[in-house]
Every structure is written in structure tokens, then in C-alpha cells.
Design a protein around this motif. Structure first.
Motif, PDB file in Angstrom:
ATOM      1  N   THR A 151     -44.772-118.819 -17.416  1.00 12.38           N
ATOM      2  CA  THR A 151     -43.581-119.231 -16.673  1.00 12.38           C
ATOM      3  C   THR A 151     -44.037-119.641 -15.275  1.00 12.38           C
ATOM      4  O   THR A 151     -45.166-119.360 -14.871  1.00 12.38           O
ATOM      5  CB  THR A 151     -42.584-118.068 -16.503  1.00 12.38           C
ATOM      6  N   ILE A 168     -43.021-118.390 -12.395  1.00 14.61           N
ATOM      7  CA  ILE A 168     -43.222-117.229 -11.529  1.00 14.61           C
ATOM      8  C   ILE A 168     -44.505-116.472 -11.877  1.00 14.61           C
ATOM      9  O   ILE A 168     -45.088-115.796 -11.027  1.00 14.61           O
ATOM     10  CB  ILE A 168     -41.997-116.277 -11.593  1.00 14.61           C
ATOM     11  N   VAL A 221     -37.139-119.271 -27.034  1.00  9.83           N
ATOM     12  CA  VAL A 221     -36.626-117.905 -27.206  1.00  9.83           C
ATOM     13  C   VAL A 221     -36.859-117.259 -25.847  1.00  9.83           C
ATOM     14  O   VAL A 221     -37.913-117.394 -25.274  1.00  9.83           O
ATOM     15  CB  VAL A 221     -37.368-117.151 -28.322  1.00  9.83           C
ATOM     16  N   PRO A 244     -36.562-113.980 -23.862  1.00  7.79           N
ATOM     17  CA  PRO A 244     -36.282-112.558 -23.627  1.00  7.79           C
ATOM     18  C   PRO A 244     -36.198-112.241 -22.130  1.00  7.79           C
ATOM     19  O   PRO A 244     -36.744-112.984 -21.313  1.00  7.79           O
ATOM     20  CB  PRO A 244     -37.490-111.865 -24.249  1.00  7.79           C
ATOM     21  N   LEU A 245     -35.564-111.144 -21.839  1.00  3.60           N
ATOM     22  CA  LEU A 245     -35.328-110.771 -20.440  1.00  3.60           C
ATOM     23  C   LEU A 245     -36.625-110.651 -19.645  1.00  3.60           C
ATOM     24  O   LEU A 245     -36.701-111.081 -18.503  1.00  3.60           O
ATOM     25  CB  LEU A 245     -34.552-109.443 -20.403  1.00  3.60           C
ATOM     26  N   TYR A 246     -37.672-110.076 -20.274  1.00  2.00           N
ATOM     27  CA  TYR A 246     -38.888-109.851 -19.497  1.00  2.00           C
ATOM     28  C   TYR A 246     -39.589-111.142 -19.089  1.00  2.00           C
ATOM     29  O   TYR A 246     -40.517-111.113 -18.295  1.00  2.00           O
ATOM     30  CB  TYR A 246     -39.859-108.889 -20.217  1.00  2.00           C
ATOM     31  N   LEU A 247     -39.173-112.287 -19.660  1.00  2.00           N
ATOM     32  CA  LEU A 247     -39.765-113.568 -19.241  1.00  2.00           C
ATOM     33  C   LEU A 247     -38.810-114.411 -18.393  1.00  2.00           C
ATOM     34  O   LEU A 247     -39.163-115.497 -17.956  1.00  2.00           O
ATOM     35  CB  LEU A 247     -40.225-114.355 -20.468  1.00  2.00           C
ATOM     36  N   ASP A 271     -35.880-115.977 -11.559  1.00  2.00           N
ATOM     37  CA  ASP A 271     -34.837-116.598 -10.739  1.00  2.00           C
ATOM     38  C   ASP A 271     -34.984-118.098 -10.590  1.00  2.00           C
ATOM     39  O   ASP A 271     -34.019-118.804 -10.322  1.00  2.00           O
ATOM     40  CB  ASP A 271     -34.850-115.972  -9.327  1.00  2.00           C
ATOM     41  N   MET A 272     -36.215-118.597 -10.709  1.00  2.00           N
ATOM     42  CA  MET A 272     -36.470-120.000 -10.435  1.00  2.00           C
ATOM     43  C   MET A 272     -36.370-120.871 -11.696  1.00  2.00           C
ATOM     44  O   MET A 272     -36.770-122.016 -11.681  1.00  2.00           O
ATOM     45  CB  MET A 272     -37.860-120.168  -9.818  1.00  2.00           C
TER      46      MET A 272
END
Lengths: 516, 516
Positions: free
Chosen positions: B139, B141, B363, B365-368, B371-372
Motif C-alpha cells: 500500500t 502507507i 479484497v 481487509p482492515l489491517y491494509l 487514510d490516504m
């Protein structure tokens, strides 16, 4: 810009041929090297060695999370490649100016996001050698050492984990290991092998069904806690994957799996594949392989074990109880590039019977045929890409230069640090654990709402001194503290806890201010 | 060995927990480092730098093809990893003892097999830095520099090829580039994007059809001369791919493609994807992109351009006429890791509209999440694996330290060497060209039967001084001489031709002896 308008200056074929010829003759006559010369390379590479040691030994002192905004880099460099070569010294200077301000420092002891990715000096040096040999090991003949060292290293590693002999090439059976790029690819490769196997079986039972009819009925399984790449493998492989609820400890259990399989069979579907996760991403939970494997075997369903992160811990005998039932598995995967000090990419996968994968992928053009086919694995049939680097060197260097004892010590240290952080957390009455401390992972949260915890995480990452990511299980949002760096010391855990605690103080103050 | 018997010494959970605790405490109290220390790393890495320079500068003097037999390596090393760490000096010594006897030297000027794989000093040093930073750029970030340098480097490279602006991120549209591992993966990614796009379109037209019915009707196209990985992408993606006959110059033509599409439409199938190859593996032929692209656009079929090898030549204006019609393409791919001096892996892919690929794979998931999201590409959605190394550094170093001029000179030199070898071949009346010399590839054969040429190749490779692989087109077997090494000089072409000629002499003598 209208279509093709960038090409208006393109010379016509007749012109361009004449031009090419002149240029070629010029260059062939020239004795000037266009390449960097060896002495210059030595200076450059040795300067980089010093930079690397300095970077890693002092990574603790850098802000773990960069402060840049999206688009930061483009204005710092030209908008096109230079026509003439630059000096390596100028390139070296730009590392601190252009790159480092935008680097998230995964090897800082203050980095606690995701799961670790490995980094060690022996692996870096091995990769240098791999870059120099730069063979593409798609067949045995393309570089016999590349294939053969991989076969033996996967045996070494399999023995370190005490994998059943059926998975090892040295057992003389069909089984063996291979280095994949990532766990995602392993999951997909196993799925495609399982799909090919089941299609062949069903075709015999139902010669009247065409392949797309069969594929439309296939269904695979994983826990609702499985990694997102499992769902993605289903999308890529074009088959249904069913998410089976985990138990209260976030583990996939045999009875839940069996119930799902029975329902699907009753609905006319064809169960073919089950992913058992040992060490989930959310909370490092361990599916009950012993139960799920037995159920899957009963229904002739391929069992793939995804131990991407936690698999490294199985080099320590005291963690192997999580592997109970491994003899029921068809394929097993873990990432030495996560927690075993081998730099990315090095995802170790073992197959009891690789022929299902090999036959699913086999296309065999003349230019890749060779006289020795069949006497050693042609690994191109075991993976998605055709090309492959000499990655076994990394395993060889790391296993020899650490030794099994130090790799075990590395795992045990990380587990100890997680325990330490978990204890600090439990000593603060504002906090609670969201799951039992497992391996190098601590799942924790402020008592109270998800919103409080989202606000807490925002503050922690906003301070930039440590970095974590969240997860959510059954609508409970929590923070994940993964021990990631090989430089981590006990004091780092204290530091990280102080950061969390300070962010919580800060949050409580603003909550209090809002109430007034 | 019976199932599970290797695990009999596994401690029970209760025992193991106690044991783990003791060990953890021991290690946490210990101040002894388990890692290689920085000064030792510097010595080791600098010693490796010297070894690498020595290896590459003298690679010409090694036997290009190893003499080992399958299974050579295993007896040379222990059958399990060492418990205690070894010295790096011992590991260095084993490179010549264990590895080098089994290495096929891809960077020798005497290596003419397959196509080149890149190797350069700037790329090796860049990879060292990538190994030290060792971020996983899935990602933005996760390491903003990793994503952003990749975006800009793919723009630099796209400009060097004069790609239409729609493919470039700097145009401000949807388009952009990404680094894939291999051309095989690019072909598969494009196929999956095309599949997702067509399924969505057909669902709107035929809401009564389910997805598996639609997939069963999808059909893609490539030339019969396309790379084996295209066929493999069809297998992996679970769709039909039709092989369309090439013309007498081994090029896919628009009329042949249109005829195939019309036949399939008449048969109720749904054409969705066409691979146009610029520089085939067999003979480096160029499909007529201008014709095929227009046909595909007419029938709403995704055009993927596979220029894996020859694409590097498009940095020279005089070769860009082969790209005519590029504005009709949906995706374009070539491998700087083949012919542009960037070490494997670095396969450059551009997409006019990446959203089809992103949505097919997404897909989240939250852990990936971060904010950007949305303000920069999250490249994990553009590729098959989740993890990805910081590979843009290799492009950055190579482009800056060679400069566009020297990279062009490299391409032109190789094309000139192929011309030289082709001329030598044509001056010997026993030989004929099997195809026009194209880029750095010469396809040639002894006049006469395929069997003669198979015997010739066996002799050439048997002598071990040079290495080539064969190909076959329309049942005509021939030898391929690919110019591969950046160390190649004009004298090397003379040497390689003498080897071919000597092998032919040898063959003729034994043919004559057999007749007597």
C-alpha cells in the motif's frame, strides 16, 4: 492528447533502417565501454555496504512512519530520464534526499504493523551473489545449481520443522518443496492443483458434465479469519470459496467445517479445497489442523496449510503442537521471508504430490525442453511465473550463518517480547487484551467503544514514533502490536508501551475536555 | 515412513509451554547478539563485491554450460542445516566448490540460449539497497517512496518508449504503469482484467446467464507463435484461448484475427481478449499491432501487447515502427529485466484503465486500509501476489547511471552483433537463415533435414563452449542464436560462429563415415 499523437515524430520504417545501420556501425567500431567499469562498481558497491550497515544499525533513531503526503516524490526528481549518464556519487546523495523521507522503516524496533518482513546481513549478501549470477532457473539445465540447491534447502528446512517425510524430496517419494514468491501465490497454486485434481475425478464420475459445469459446482473453505489472499485466490481461480465461522478463540474447528461441507454436498456442490491457517493475520490464532484435516480427508478435500507467519516458530519443538495433524495436509506453506531472517521473497511450500500442480500448468515448448527432463524438478511447472531467481542462496547463507540454534533464539526472543508487552498492557487497567498473546503478536484495546480505539490508533500513528495497524473480529476493533525487528530489545517494548500509554492519556484528556 | 511418525518426539502442549518460558527468559537476559555484527557484515559484503566483479569480468573464461549430472549437488553438502553458526569465510569458499560447477553462465558472451536476462552493476547495487530497506510496498502507507518512485519511473520509461500519454500517470488520466515480476504475470493480470470487464458487460446484456455460463463462452486469441505463458494464462484463468495461425513471416495479421472472431461469434462464443506479440520467442517476429488492434477494438476485445524481449528496443526511435497501432492497446508490457540492464525481476506493465484489474482483485481487509487510500495507487490490487519489493530503485539507478544514450547504444550493439552473426552464417553455403535476423536474434539451420539440425545442436551444446536452444516453426527445426551478454564483443560473434562451424564439420564427417 489525441490518440497516437505522441508518435508523430516516429520515423518511417525505411528512414529508420538506414539510421539504425549507421548507429550500429559507429558503436561496433567504438572501443568506449557503455557500462560502469568494475573498479567504479567496487567503489560504489562498497560505499553502499557502508550505507546499509549505517542505515540498519541506526534505524531505531529514524521516525518510523514518514511525514510525507501523497505526491511528495515527483517534484524532487526530473520528469524524464537523463540522456547522459550521471555519477554514482550523485545517486548515493539522493537516497537521503529523495527516498528516505518517504520510507516506512519496517526494520525499526518501533515498527509494529502487519507482520514482520525479514532482513538480515547474510540474506543481503546472498542476494548480491544471486544478482551477479543472475540465472533464470526455470528448468534444471538453465542452471542446475539453482534447482538443486533449492531441492536440498527445502529438505533442510522441512527437517527443521519436522515435517512428515512424505513432504521431503529426500524421502525418495513424489513429495518436495519449492520457493514461491509469496504465501498468496502458494495459496493460489494449491487451489489450482486442488481444482485440477477434483475436475479430473468428477469427469470420471460424470462424463456428461463439461468442465465449466464442474467448475461452477466447486467450493472451497477457509475460516472467516483467513487472510484476504485466500478470498483473492478464489477470485483469481474462478471458484467459490466459503467462509466458515471460527470458534470463540478464532480457530476453525472440524465440526464447523464438516457442517459446511455437508450443506454444500446437499446443495449439489462439490467440496474440493480447504485452507487451514496456522497463525491468522488478525490475532495469530491457530485453526485446529488435527480436526479440520481429518474432516477434509474424509470428504476427499485438498488440505492446504497456510502458516505464512507462524510457521517459522515450528523450528522450535515447543510450538509444534500447533501443527498436530500435519500428516493430513496436501500442501504446507510458510514464509521464511517473514520471521526467519531470509529477505523477501522466499515463501517455502511443500507438496505431497506436486504432479497435480505440474500437470495443471504444464505447457512445454521446444525451446524449454532439455535432455535431463524428469530427473530433477523443472520448477517452472510449480509456480505462476515462468522466470525465477536463485533464491535458495538466501536460505543457504541464513541457515549456515545463523545456525538452527540462533534462528530458534530469534523466534523465542520475539515471543518473549510479545509476552512482555502483553504484561505491560494488562498492568494498565484502562486496557484489555483482545486475544491471548500469541507468538510475537499482542492484540489489545482500550476498554470501551471501537471509536475510542480508532481515535487511540490515530493518535499513536500520528505521533509517528511507533507504527501499528488495527484489526476487527466480530465487530470488535483492536490494535495489533507485532514484534517485527531483529534489533528489538526489551527496552523497545517499554518505549512502545509508553507511546501507547501517552496516546491514551492524550485521548482521555480530550474526552474529558469534550465532556465539559 | 508411516504418517505422522516424525512427530513422535513432539512435546505435549503443557510441557512445551514451560520449556518455552525458560528459554525466553534465558535469551532476554542474555546480552549476546545472535545476529552477524555490522563490522563482520562489511567484511563479508565487501569480499562478495570483489568476488562479483571478478566473476563477471572473467565470466567469458568459464565453460558456459556445466558438466554436472542431475543430483550432483546433494553429496557436496550436509543433509541438514548446522545447529551452530558457521564462518562467512567458509560459506564464501563453498561458492566455487558447490555452486559454480552447476551454474549455467547466462552472462557469458558464449551464452546464446532463450533471450537475455539483464545484469548490470547499477542494478546489483540498487538491489542491495532494496534488500536493506526491505519494505513491503503493498500500500502507499507501507512505504510511500516505494510506490511513488515506481509511479514516476514507469512514467520515465513510458516516455522513453514514446507510449501514448493515456498509459502514463503524469497525463492525469486513469492510466499508469506498474512493475510486475514477469511477463507471464502481466499476461495473466491483463487476461483477468479483460475477463472481469467482459463478464460485467455481458451480465448487463444477459441478466439470465450466471457467471459460469458466461465464463464458459469467453474466448481469447493469440498467434500460434505466442509465448507458452499465454496458453498458461488461459489455463490459470480458466478460459478458452484460441491459437490463430500466423502469416508466412510468423506475424499475426488482422484478417486472420477477424476471421477467428467471426467464427467464434457465429458459434455463440464471446471474444474478450487478444494478445499481440511484438518480438516472438521463436523468431522475434512482430505481430501486426496496427491491424490486430483495429480489429480487436471493433469487436470490443481487450488488446494486450506482449513485447517482453523486444520492447526494450523501442527506446530507439528507429524500432518504434513495430509499435504502430499502440494507441489501440489496453495494456502493454515489456521486460527491462530482459534487455534493458535491470536485473530480474522488473517487468514493466502499463494499463490505460487499471480499474478493471483493481476491481477484479480487490479484497480490502482492515489491517491494509489507510487514510490516504485513493490518492496514490495501492499496487497490491494491480498484481497477483500481495507482497512486493522496492524494485523501482533498480530502474532509477540503471536509467541514471547509464543514461538513455547508453541504453540505446546497448540495444544497437546487440542488433549489430546479430547482423554480424547472420552475415557469417549466410557466407557459409551449408547454412540458411530460418527467419530474417530480427533484433538480437538469429534463427538459422543447416540446409537439409530437422534430424541433421538436432544432431548439430547436440554437438554444439555437447562441446560446452557456447550454448543455444532450438525452436520449430511449421515443423521446421532450427537453432536460435540470441545475443545475451553485455560483455559481448565482435570477436565473440566470430568465436561462436567458429564453434557452430566446427560442430557442422564434425557432423559432416560422421555423416560421411556412416555412408561408407
Amino acid at each position: 492528447m489525441s490518440k497516437g499523437s505522441t508518435n508523430t515524430n516516429m520515423p518511417l520504417p525505411s528512414e529508420s533502417k538506414a539510421k539504425a545501420k549507421t548507429l550500429v556501425v559507429d558503436k561496433l567500431d567504438s572501443s568506449v565501454s557503455i557500462d560502469m567499469e568494475a573498479p567504479e562498481f567496487k567503489d560504489f558497491a562498497k560505499s553502499m555496504v557502508d550505507y546499509i550497515a549505517d542505515y540498519l544499525e541506526n534505524v531505531r533513531d529514524r521516525r518510523v512512519l514518514p511525514e510525507v503526503k501523497p505526491g511528495y516524490l515527483q517534484p524532487l526528481i526530473p520528469d524524464a530520464a537523463p540522456e547522459k549518464p550521471e555519477n554514482w556519487q550523485d545517486v548515493m546523495k539522493d537516497i537521503e534526499r529523495v527516498i528516505m523521507p518517504g520510507v516506512t522503516h519496517w526494520h525499526s524496533p518501533k515498527f509494529h504493523a502487519y507482520f514482520p518482513t525479514a532482513n538480515s546481513y547474510p540474506a543481503i549478501v546472498a542476494d548480491m551473489l544471486s544478482g551477479a549470477i543472475a540465472c533464470i532457473g526455470f528448468t534444471w539445465i538453465a542452471s542446475p545449481a539453482c534447482t538443486e540447491l533449492e531441492v536440498v534447502m527445502l529438505d533442510w528446512l522441512g527437517k527443521m520443522l519436522d515435517l512428515p517425510a512424505e513432504f521431503l524430496a529426500c524421502s525418495g517419494g513424489k513429495g518436495g518443496g519449492v520457493i514461491q514468491g509469496t504465501a498468496s501465490e502458494s495459496t493460489l497454486v494449491a487451489l489450482l492443483g486442488a481444482k485440477a485434481k477434483k475436475i479430473q475425478q468428477v469427469k470420471k464420475e460424470h462424463p456428461e458434465w463439461d468442465e465449466h459445469t464442474i467448475i461452477g459446482k466447486l467450493v472451497g473453505y477457509s475460516s472467516a479469519q483467513a487472510h484476504s489472499s485466500v478470498e483473492r485466490a478464489g477470485l483469481l481461480g474462478g471458484v467459490k470459496l466459503r467462509s466458515v465461522p471460527a470458534d470463540e478463540h478464532n480457530r476453525l474447528r472440524g465440526d464447523a467445517l464438516e457442517q459446511a461441507i455437508k450443506e454444500d454436498l446437499a446443495a449439489g456442490l462439490i467440496p474440493f479445497y480447504a485452507v487451514v491457517t496456522l497463525g491468522t493475520t488478525n490475532s495469530c490464532a491457530f485453526d485446529r489442523l488435527d480436526e479440520c484435516g481429518a474432516v477434509a480427508n474424509k470428504y476427499n478435500v485438498w488440505v492446504h496449510v497456510d502458516a505464512a507467519y507462524a510457521g517459522s516458530a515450528f523450528i522450535c519443538p515447543e510450538y509444534r503442537h500447533h501443527m498436530k495433524g500435519i500428516e493430513t495436509a496436501d500442501s504446507f506453506n510458510f514464509n521464511p521471508h517473514k520471521w526467519m531472517l531470509v529477505n523477501f521473497d522466499c515463501s517455502a511450500m511443500w507438496l505431497k504430490d506436486p504432479s497435480w500442480v505440474v500437470n495443471a500448468f504444464n505447457v512445454d515448448p521446444l525451446y524449454l525442453k532439455h535432455d535431463m527432463q524428469g530427473s530433477a524438478p523443472d520448477y517452472r511447472h510449480w509456480q505462476i511465473p515462468l522466470g525465477r531467481r536463485f533464491r535458495a542462496l538466501k536460505l543457504w547463507f541464513v541457515l549456515r550463518l545463523y545456525g538452527v540454534e540462533n534462528l530458534q533464539a530469534h523466534i523465542r526472543r520475539h515471543c518473549g517480547f510479545a509476552k512482555q508487552f502483553g504484561d505491560l498492557c494488562q498492568q494498565d487497567k484502562r486496557f484489555e487484551l483482545a486475544a491471548e498473546v500469541s507468538m510475537g503478536l499482542v492484540c489489545f484495546r482500550l476498554k470501551g467503544s471501537n471509536e475510542r480505539n480508532e481515535a487511540l490508533l490515530k493518535r499513536i500513528n500520528g505521533r509517528g514514533n511507533i507504527h501499528m495497524v488495527p484489526a476487527k473480529i466480530r465487530d470488535v476493533y483492536f490494535l495489533r502490536m507485532a514484534v517485527c525487528s531483529r534489533f528489538t530489545r526489551s527496552e523497545d517494548m517499554e518505549y512502545s508501551w509508553k507511546e501507547v500509554s501517552a496516546a491514551a492519556d492524550d485521548l482521555e484528556q480530550s474526552e474529558a475536555a469534550e465532556k465539559q
